[in-house]
Scaffold this motif. Structure first.
Motif, PDB file in Angstrom:
ATOM      1  N   MET A  47       0.891  -1.218  -0.106  1.00 10.71           N
ATOM      2  CA  MET A  47      -0.098  -0.039   0.194  1.00 10.71           C
ATOM      3  C   MET A  47       0.907   1.253   0.011  1.00 10.71           C
ATOM      4  SD  MET A  47      -3.595  -0.145   2.157  1.00 10.71           S
ATOM      5  CE  MET A  47      -2.890   0.175   3.770  1.00 10.71           C
ATOM      6  N   LYS A  48       0.326   2.222  -0.788  1.00 13.85           N
ATOM      7  CA  LYS A  48       1.361   3.638  -0.792  1.00 13.85           C
ATOM      8  C   LYS A  48       0.389   4.540  -0.475  1.00 13.85           C
ATOM      9  CE  LYS A  48       5.119   2.128  -2.629  1.00 13.85           C
ATOM     10  NZ  LYS A  48       6.586   1.973  -1.880  1.00 13.85           N
ATOM     11  N   LYS A  49       0.926   5.686  -0.035  1.00 13.64           N
ATOM     12  CA  LYS A  49       0.038   6.841   0.392  1.00 13.64           C
ATOM     13  C   LYS A  49       0.377   8.025  -0.722  1.00 13.64           C
ATOM     14  CE  LYS A  49      -0.392  10.528   3.737  1.00 13.64           C
ATOM     15  NZ  LYS A  49      -0.031  11.255   4.721  1.00 13.64           N
ATOM     16  N   VAL A  50      -0.663   8.329  -1.438  1.00 12.97           N
ATOM     17  CA  VAL A  50      -0.493   9.316  -2.503  1.00 12.97           C
ATOM     18  C   VAL A  50      -1.541  10.602  -2.320  1.00 12.97           C
ATOM     19  CG1 VAL A  50       0.257   7.678  -4.316  1.00 12.97           C
ATOM     20  CG2 VAL A  50      -2.416   8.382  -4.037  1.00 12.97           C
ATOM     21  N   LYS A  51      -1.100  11.868  -2.930  1.00  8.57           N
ATOM     22  CA  LYS A  51      -1.971  12.760  -3.112  1.00  8.57           C
ATOM     23  C   LYS A  51      -2.255  13.072  -4.559  1.00  8.57           C
ATOM     24  CE  LYS A  51      -2.615  17.500  -1.865  1.00  8.57           C
ATOM     25  NZ  LYS A  51      -2.462  18.603  -0.679  1.00  8.57           N
ATOM     26  N   CYS A  52      -3.367  13.457  -5.054  1.00  7.97           N
ATOM     27  CA  CYS A  52      -3.666  13.598  -6.331  1.00  7.97           C
ATOM     28  C   CYS A  52      -3.539  15.094  -6.741  1.00  7.97           C
ATOM     29  CB  CYS A  52      -5.152  13.101  -6.611  1.00  7.97           C
ATOM     30  SG  CYS A  52      -5.780  13.528  -8.255  1.00  7.97           S
ATOM     31  N   LEU A  53      -2.628  15.071  -7.774  1.00 15.52           N
ATOM     32  CA  LEU A  53      -2.352  16.525  -8.374  1.00 15.52           C
ATOM     33  C   LEU A  53      -3.306  17.186  -9.288  1.00 15.52           C
ATOM     34  CD1 LEU A  53       1.424  15.877  -8.733  1.00 15.52           C
ATOM     35  CD2 LEU A  53       0.164  16.888  -6.666  1.00 15.52           C
ATOM     36  N   ARG A  54      -3.576  16.247 -10.035  1.00 18.83           N
ATOM     37  CA  ARG A  54      -4.681  16.683 -11.382  1.00 18.83           C
ATOM     38  C   ARG A  54      -5.236  15.662 -11.940  1.00 18.83           C
ATOM     39  NH1 ARG A  54       0.215  16.686 -13.023  1.00 18.83           N
ATOM     40  NH2 ARG A  54       0.867  15.473 -15.069  1.00 18.83           N
TER      41      ARG A  54
ATOM     42  N   GLU B  64     -10.993   7.333  -9.763  1.00 15.81           N
ATOM     43  CA  GLU B  64     -11.763   7.808  -8.609  1.00 15.81           C
ATOM     44  C   GLU B  64     -10.935   8.473  -7.511  1.00 15.81           C
ATOM     45  OE1 GLU B  64     -13.565   3.930  -7.694  1.00 15.81           O
ATOM     46  OE2 GLU B  64     -15.073   4.546  -9.027  1.00 15.81           O
ATOM     47  N   LEU B  65     -10.018   8.966  -7.944  1.00 17.29           N
ATOM     48  CA  LEU B  65      -9.077  10.116  -7.152  1.00 17.29           C
ATOM     49  C   LEU B  65      -9.342  11.296  -7.749  1.00 17.29           C
ATOM     50  CD1 LEU B  65      -5.751   9.013  -5.797  1.00 17.29           C
ATOM     51  CD2 LEU B  65      -7.791   9.320  -4.512  1.00 17.29           C
ATOM     52  N   LEU B  66      -9.672  12.530  -6.983  1.00 17.20           N
ATOM     53  CA  LEU B  66      -9.836  13.813  -7.452  1.00 17.20           C
ATOM     54  C   LEU B  66      -8.621  14.711  -6.967  1.00 17.20           C
ATOM     55  CD1 LEU B  66     -13.922  14.148  -6.971  1.00 17.20           C
ATOM     56  CD2 LEU B  66     -12.533  13.596  -9.058  1.00 17.20           C
ATOM     57  N   PRO B  67      -8.377  15.793  -7.700  1.00 19.73           N
ATOM     58  CA  PRO B  67      -7.255  16.642  -7.224  1.00 19.73           C
ATOM     59  C   PRO B  67      -7.290  16.955  -5.717  1.00 19.73           C
ATOM     60  CG  PRO B  67      -8.054  17.264  -9.468  1.00 19.73           C
ATOM     61  CD  PRO B  67      -8.956  16.171  -9.053  1.00 19.73           C
ATOM     62  N   LYS B  68      -6.524  17.035  -4.990  1.00 17.28           N
ATOM     63  CA  LYS B  68      -6.321  17.115  -3.651  1.00 17.28           C
ATOM     64  C   LYS B  68      -6.626  16.101  -2.816  1.00 17.28           C
ATOM     65  CE  LYS B  68      -6.475  22.122  -4.444  1.00 17.28           C
ATOM     66  NZ  LYS B  68      -7.680  22.652  -4.666  1.00 17.28           N
ATOM     67  N   ASP B  69      -7.127  14.933  -3.543  1.00 17.98           N
ATOM     68  CA  ASP B  69      -7.563  13.955  -2.484  1.00 17.98           C
ATOM     69  C   ASP B  69      -6.313  13.147  -1.876  1.00 17.98           C
ATOM     70  OD1 ASP B  69     -10.360  13.833  -2.840  1.00 17.98           O
ATOM     71  OD2 ASP B  69     -10.368  12.213  -4.347  1.00 17.98           O
ATOM     72  N   GLU B  70      -6.307  12.624  -0.889  1.00 19.17           N
ATOM     73  CA  GLU B  70      -5.161  11.719  -0.407  1.00 19.17           C
ATOM     74  C   GLU B  70      -5.689  10.506  -0.175  1.00 19.17           C
ATOM     75  OE1 GLU B  70      -1.908  14.538   1.577  1.00 19.17           O
ATOM     76  OE2 GLU B  70      -3.557  14.661   2.869  1.00 19.17           O
TER      77      GLU B  70
ATOM     78  N   LEU C 295      -7.987   9.065   2.701  1.00 22.26           N
ATOM     79  CA  LEU C 295      -7.327   9.604   4.045  1.00 22.26           C
ATOM     80  C   LEU C 295      -8.188  10.917   4.110  1.00 22.26           C
ATOM     81  CD1 LEU C 295      -3.580   8.654   3.596  1.00 22.26           C
ATOM     82  CD2 LEU C 295      -5.592   7.749   4.967  1.00 22.26           C
ATOM     83  N   SER C 296      -8.006  11.783   2.917  1.00 20.36           N
ATOM     84  CA  SER C 296      -8.863  13.309   2.952  1.00 20.36           C
ATOM     85  C   SER C 296      -9.283  13.556   1.652  1.00 20.36           C
ATOM     86  CB  SER C 296      -7.784  14.378   3.469  1.00 20.36           C
ATOM     87  OG  SER C 296      -6.824  14.402   2.553  1.00 20.36           O
ATOM     88  N   PHE C 297     -10.368  14.209   1.589  1.00 17.28           N
ATOM     89  CA  PHE C 297     -11.236  14.494   0.151  1.00 17.28           C
ATOM     90  C   PHE C 297     -10.866  16.038  -0.145  1.00 17.28           C
ATOM     91  CE2 PHE C 297     -13.915  11.117   2.036  1.00 17.28           C
ATOM     92  CZ  PHE C 297     -13.578  10.174   1.244  1.00 17.28           C
ATOM     93  N   SER C 298     -10.900  16.105  -1.439  1.00 18.89           N
ATOM     94  CA  SER C 298     -10.910  17.511  -2.116  1.00 18.89           C
ATOM     95  C   SER C 298     -12.226  18.213  -1.726  1.00 18.89           C
ATOM     96  CB  SER C 298     -10.978  17.196  -3.646  1.00 18.89           C
ATOM     97  OG  SER C 298     -11.442  18.312  -4.338  1.00 18.89           O
ATOM     98  N   ASP C 299     -12.024  19.662  -1.611  1.00 20.54           N
ATOM     99  CA  ASP C 299     -13.200  20.257  -1.476  1.00 20.54           C
ATOM    100  C   ASP C 299     -14.199  20.455  -2.583  1.00 20.54           C
ATOM    101  OD1 ASP C 299     -12.014  21.091   0.950  1.00 20.54           O
ATOM    102  OD2 ASP C 299     -11.137  22.814   0.079  1.00 20.54           O
ATOM    103  N   ASP C 300     -13.677  19.929  -3.704  1.00 19.50           N
ATOM    104  CA  ASP C 300     -14.540  19.905  -5.080  1.00 19.50           C
ATOM    105  C   ASP C 300     -15.527  18.685  -4.913  1.00 19.50           C
ATOM    106  OD1 ASP C 300     -13.558  22.257  -5.650  1.00 19.50           O
ATOM    107  OD2 ASP C 300     -11.670  21.508  -6.403  1.00 19.50           O
ATOM    108  N   ARG C 301     -15.198  17.800  -4.189  1.00 15.00           N
ATOM    109  CA  ARG C 301     -16.029  16.413  -4.194  1.00 15.00           C
ATOM    110  C   ARG C 301     -17.493  16.679  -3.748  1.00 15.00           C
ATOM    111  NH1 ARG C 301     -14.941  11.092  -4.455  1.00 15.00           N
ATOM    112  NH2 ARG C 301     -12.559  10.841  -4.857  1.00 15.00           N
TER     113      ARG C 301
ATOM    114  N   LEU D 194     -17.179  15.066  -8.894  1.00 19.02           N
ATOM    115  CA  LEU D 194     -16.654  16.220  -9.051  1.00 19.02           C
ATOM    116  C   LEU D 194     -17.661  17.398  -9.332  1.00 19.02           C
ATOM    117  CD1 LEU D 194     -13.698  17.740  -9.380  1.00 19.02           C
ATOM    118  CD2 LEU D 194     -13.910  17.438 -11.732  1.00 19.02           C
ATOM    119  N   ASN D 195     -17.728  18.574  -8.706  1.00 17.19           N
ATOM    120  CA  ASN D 195     -18.837  19.574  -8.801  1.00 17.19           C
ATOM    121  C   ASN D 195     -18.619  19.940 -10.153  1.00 17.19           C
ATOM    122  OD1 ASN D 195     -17.461  22.172  -9.099  1.00 17.19           O
ATOM    123  ND2 ASN D 195     -16.735  21.752  -7.011  1.00 17.19           N
TER     124      ASN D 195
END
Ligand SMILES: C[S@@+](CC[C@H](N)C(=O)[O-])C[C@H]1O[C@@H](n2cnc3c(N)ncnc32)[C@H](O)[C@@H]1O
Length: 401
Positions: free
Chosen positions: A1-8, A28-34, A55-61, A78-79
């Motif tokens: 398992m790897k931890k990532v942050k979505c950039l775009r 199914e990862l949106l920008p700024k999701d971790e 781990l954390s969600f984008s504000d645009d979800r 995505l909104n």
């Protein structure tokens, strides 16, 4: 398992992340999701992963109406404002990267509806109806589809109560009325009150041969295997934007004309229109639609649009092309260049083949503007209408043989 942050997002609407400087695409990862992800494929230049735990969600979800994962609607969480920004940027980036053209893509036209907009879906069947999960042959049973017209959803509920063991696939089309096309055998009694037309194993078993749609006040018969634009409320918007770009004079050629929609709508602005389409069923509809609407200045030809236009002897002021995702062939482009119309309107559902074809056409034409139109909310797909004007038009406009 790897931890990532979505950039775009990439062009397929998948999250773009990096692990040790190597790119990994995660649906199914949106920008700024971790998230914690699992690597599914490790190729030379990229990896593919799947989300194990957010781990954390984008504000645009946003919370999607659709409850299913991996159904193919990459952007459904995505909104909508961000979906539009993503699609407009995607078109701008593809056009600039592959053609060098800058400042030609204008503001995207939003869809009138973001859910329940599709007039056609094809369902896979494994005792229940569903889809194949994204990029796999793994069956996903569904009780509803948030993209599809509400009448299609009513039919999905009924289908799931029936014995479907002898059915492979079911297509449902919902325009002014509804058609069900069953690949296999099924007791259709309970379906009759929902449909004007039912086909089973390619034979008409109930109701009428065609279903009907009304576009710009014109009536269209649509057969089982004919193409029709899928976002009902955006069909007029798309066609009217395309027609606005034409000079509305002389003669027009409508390549890849389907059931004759664009040709017949154009007919009131031009002296003559010729429509070309390879699907015999669609061209039969086009000819019937011409009679249905009492239009007599349009001719339809059944054949390969890339080839047939080589033999046309008429001058053409305007050429409209609306090819499938593969775009135009080299031959097709050469034939259009030889016709030498004043303007070309290129309607495309694939920005990659659009830019490839524009790169050839722009030797003789100026790419004036590209209008992205969102016909496919919640998915990564986007339609574009491009206006090209002739750099070296002939003296009286039109083509020269
Ligand atoms: C994107 S649809 C556009 C149809 C129509 N303009 C409309 O809006 O309803 C593309 C159409 O091109 C047709 N087609 C595919 N390849 C073709 C070819 N080589 N020559 C002519 N038509 C073709 C398909 O059957 C389909 O009807």
């Amino acid at each position: 398992m790897k931890k990532v942050k979505c950039l775009r997002l990439n062009d397929q609407g998948e999250g773009v992340c990096y692990i040790d400087k190597k790119v990994v695409f995660v649906p199914e990862l949106l920008p700024k999701d971790e998230a914690f992800i699992r690597i599914l494929k490790d190729k030379k230049n990229f990896m593919e992963g799947e989300v194990i735990k957010y781990l954390s969600f984008s504000d645009d979800r946003v919370k999607a109406i659709c409850p299913y994962r991996s159904c193919g609607c990459a952007l459904k969480e995505l909104n909508y404002k961000k979906q539009l920004e993503y699609k407009e940027e995607k078109v701008k980036n593809i056009i600039k990267k592959f053609s060098g053209l800058d400042n030609v893509v204008i503001d995207i036209i939003p869809s009138k509806k973001t859910n329940y907009y599709r007039n056609k879906i094809t369902l896979k069947v494994h005792n229940k109806v569903g889809y194949f999960k994204n990029k796999t042959n793994e069956f996903l049973a569904i009780e509803n589809c948030a993209l599809a017209d509400k009448r299609i959803n009513d039919i999905i509920v009924i289908l799931n109560t029936l014995n479907l063991e002898n059915v492979k696939e079911i297509t449902i089309k919902a325009f002014d009325n509804v058609m069900i096309i069953i690949d296999g055998v099924l007791d259709i009694e309970k379906l009759k009150k929902y449909a004007a037309s039912i086909y089973m194993d390619k034979r008409l078993v109930y109701g009428s041969k065609y279903i009907k749609a009304t576009i710009n006040g014109l009536k269209f018969n649509i057969s089982k295997d004919s193409f029709f634009q899928v976002n009902t409320d955006m069909i007029e918007v798309l066609y009217n934007e395309a027609i606005k770009l034409t000079s509305k004079k002389g003669q027009a050629l409508d390549l890849f004309c389907g059931t004759g929609t664009i040709s017949l709508i154009l007919s009131k602005y031009f002296d003559k229109v010729i429509g070309i389409e390879i699907n015999k069923e669609a061209i039969d509809c086009a000819n019937e639609n011409k009679i249905l609407n009492k239009i007599d200045n349009v001719d339809f030809i059944c054949g390969d649009a890339n080839e047939v236009c080589k033999n046309l002897k008429d001058k053409m002021n305007t050429v409209i092309v609306d090819p499938p995702r593969a775009g135009l062939s080299k031959n097709g482009i050469n034939n259009i260049l030889r016709i030498n119309p004043e303007e070309i309107i290129y309607v495309s559902c694939n920005p990659l083949t659009l830019v490839r074809d524009l790169n050839i056409l722009k030797e003789n034409y100026t790419v004036e503007k590209i209008i992205p139109v969102d016909l496919f909310p919640n998915t990564y797909h986007v339609e574009c209408i491009t206006l090209l004007t002739n750099i070296k038009p002939g003296k009286d406009g039109g083509c020269y043989f």
